[in-house]
Design a protein around this motif. Structure first.
Motif, PDB file in Angstrom:
ATOM      1  N   GLN A  81       0.404  -1.095  -0.439  1.00  0.00           N
ATOM      2  CA  GLN A  81      -0.160   0.148  -0.247  1.00  0.00           C
ATOM      3  C   GLN A  81       0.756   1.621  -0.198  1.00  0.00           C
ATOM      4  OE1 GLN A  81      -2.448  -0.935   3.562  1.00  0.00           O
ATOM      5  NE2 GLN A  81      -3.918  -1.450   2.364  1.00  0.00           N
ATOM      6  N   GLN A  82       2.307   1.005   0.577  1.00  0.00           N
ATOM      7  CA  GLN A  82       3.152   2.316   0.858  1.00  0.00           C
ATOM      8  C   GLN A  82       4.253   2.482  -0.621  1.00  0.00           C
ATOM      9  OE1 GLN A  82       4.447   2.992   4.412  1.00  0.00           O
ATOM     10  NE2 GLN A  82       3.525   1.669   5.378  1.00  0.00           N
ATOM     11  N   ARG A  83       5.149   1.493  -0.903  1.00  0.00           N
ATOM     12  CA  ARG A  83       5.945   1.855  -1.637  1.00  0.00           C
ATOM     13  C   ARG A  83       6.173   0.937  -3.066  1.00  0.00           C
ATOM     14  NH1 ARG A  83       8.538   1.225   2.451  1.00  0.00           N
ATOM     15  NH2 ARG A  83       9.563  -0.345   1.711  1.00  0.00           N
ATOM     16  N   GLY A  84       5.395   0.200  -2.884  1.00  0.00           N
ATOM     17  CA  GLY A  84       5.381  -1.069  -3.744  1.00  0.00           C
ATOM     18  C   GLY A  84       4.503  -0.330  -5.087  1.00  0.00           C
ATOM     19  N   ALA A  85       3.353   0.074  -4.857  1.00  0.00           N
ATOM     20  CA  ALA A  85       2.993   1.357  -6.295  1.00  0.00           C
ATOM     21  C   ALA A  85       3.628   1.765  -7.103  1.00  0.00           C
ATOM     22  CB  ALA A  85       2.045   1.734  -5.687  1.00  0.00           C
ATOM     23  N   ASP A  86       4.775   2.696  -5.988  1.00  0.00           N
ATOM     24  CA  ASP A  86       5.690   3.131  -6.226  1.00  0.00           C
ATOM     25  C   ASP A  86       6.568   3.107  -7.445  1.00  0.00           C
ATOM     26  OD1 ASP A  86       4.212   5.438  -5.199  1.00  0.00           O
ATOM     27  OD2 ASP A  86       5.631   5.265  -3.136  1.00  0.00           O
ATOM     28  N   TYR A  87       6.884   1.629  -7.026  1.00  0.00           N
ATOM     29  CA  TYR A  87       7.489   0.947  -7.976  1.00  0.00           C
ATOM     30  C   TYR A  87       7.107   0.547  -8.886  1.00  0.00           C
ATOM     31  CZ  TYR A  87      10.891   2.032  -3.758  1.00  0.00           C
ATOM     32  OH  TYR A  87      10.928   2.491  -2.433  1.00  0.00           O
ATOM     33  N   GLY A  88       6.540   0.433  -8.966  1.00  0.00           N
ATOM     34  CA  GLY A  88       5.225   0.316  -9.962  1.00  0.00           C
ATOM     35  C   GLY A  88       5.317  -1.768 -10.075  1.00  0.00           C
ATOM     36  N   TYR A  89       5.091  -2.099  -8.740  1.00  0.00           N
ATOM     37  CA  TYR A  89       5.004  -3.391  -8.425  1.00  0.00           C
ATOM     38  C   TYR A  89       3.284  -4.043  -8.100  1.00  0.00           C
ATOM     39  CZ  TYR A  89       9.753  -3.399  -6.001  1.00  0.00           C
ATOM     40  OH  TYR A  89      11.320  -2.803  -5.606  1.00  0.00           O
ATOM     41  N   PRO A  90       3.208  -4.763  -8.810  1.00  0.00           N
ATOM     42  CA  PRO A  90       2.209  -5.786  -8.635  1.00  0.00           C
ATOM     43  C   PRO A  90       1.779  -6.613  -7.135  1.00  0.00           C
ATOM     44  CG  PRO A  90       3.514  -7.760  -9.167  1.00  0.00           C
ATOM     45  CD  PRO A  90       4.313  -5.892  -9.125  1.00  0.00           C
ATOM     46  N   ALA A  91       0.028  -6.365  -7.298  1.00  0.00           N
ATOM     47  CA  ALA A  91      -0.086  -7.137  -5.384  1.00  0.00           C
ATOM     48  C   ALA A  91       0.463  -7.852  -5.484  1.00  0.00           C
ATOM     49  CB  ALA A  91      -2.211  -7.364  -5.829  1.00  0.00           C
ATOM     50  N   GLY A  92       0.063  -8.503  -4.264  1.00  0.00           N
ATOM     51  CA  GLY A  92       0.693  -9.446  -3.686  1.00  0.00           C
ATOM     52  C   GLY A  92       2.361  -9.298  -3.446  1.00  0.00           C
TER      53      GLY A  92
END
Length: 188
Positions: free
Chosen positions: A94-105
């Motif tokens: 929810q924090q940085r994962g999306a900023d890096y373009g990482y997929p869910a999970g």
């Protein structure tokens, strides 16, 4: 006539700049394999071996986006003298994962250790394997990509937010900070 021409060019440049910024804000995961240092490769191979021992696909690719994400967080933690996954109760995803373009999970694992870069076996098998949340990240069924960063801690004290309540940890001898990002196969 010149004023209108300059104004029109300014509007076009402003419009192009806004379009570039909008595209940059949509982070895209780059799965391109990148070079791994000897220390990073030791951590990756240790995690791959652990996964193989648990009947999972063991080949993990150090992807450009994952390595950059792990490196950025390791540098941030070292600069701030903090040991944390982030703010409050929000997950890494929810924090940085999306900023890096990482997929869910996507998962993040941290370690602060005196073992040094050659301590991968101890960290994985005697540390992360014994912690339920770290174990879950190591055995992520559809893991395909990995990002590893290992940095020497430059702080004499580090605030450890992984404890409740947070505690100040004295860094009285050489410590290393490990940041590992484990990314599922489905990428954006």
């Amino acid at each position: 006539m010149r004023v209108i021409y300059v104004l029109a060019i300014g509007v076009v440049v402003l419009g192009l700049t806004a379009a570039v910024v909008a595209r940059q804000s949509e982070a895209r995961f780059d799965p391109t394999p990148v070079f791994s240092s000897t220390d990073e490769e030791l951590m990756i191979s240790t995690i791959e071996q652990f996964r193989a021992e648990h009947g999972l696909s063991s080949e993990l690719i150090q992807a450009k986006s994952a390595k950059n994400g792990a490196q950025q967080w390791a540098e941030h933690l070292n600069a701030e003298c903090e040991f944390t996954h982030g703010e409050g109760n929000l997950s890494f995803e929810q924090q940085r994962g999306a900023d890096y373009g990482y997929p869910a999970g996507s998962k993040e694992i941290l370690a602060l250790s005196t073992e040094g870069p050659s301590g991968a076996d101890y960290i994985v098998n005697k540390g992360w394997a014994l912690s339920p949340s770290h174990y879950d990240a190591l055995v992520l069924a559809n893991a395909r990509f990995i990002g590893v960063s290992i940095v020497e801690v430059k702080c004499s004290k580090m605030l450890d937010y992984t404890k409740e309540p947070p505690v100040m940890k004295n860094i009285d001898r050489k410590h290393y900070l490990y940041v590992v990002h484990i990314i599922p196969e489905e990428v954006k």
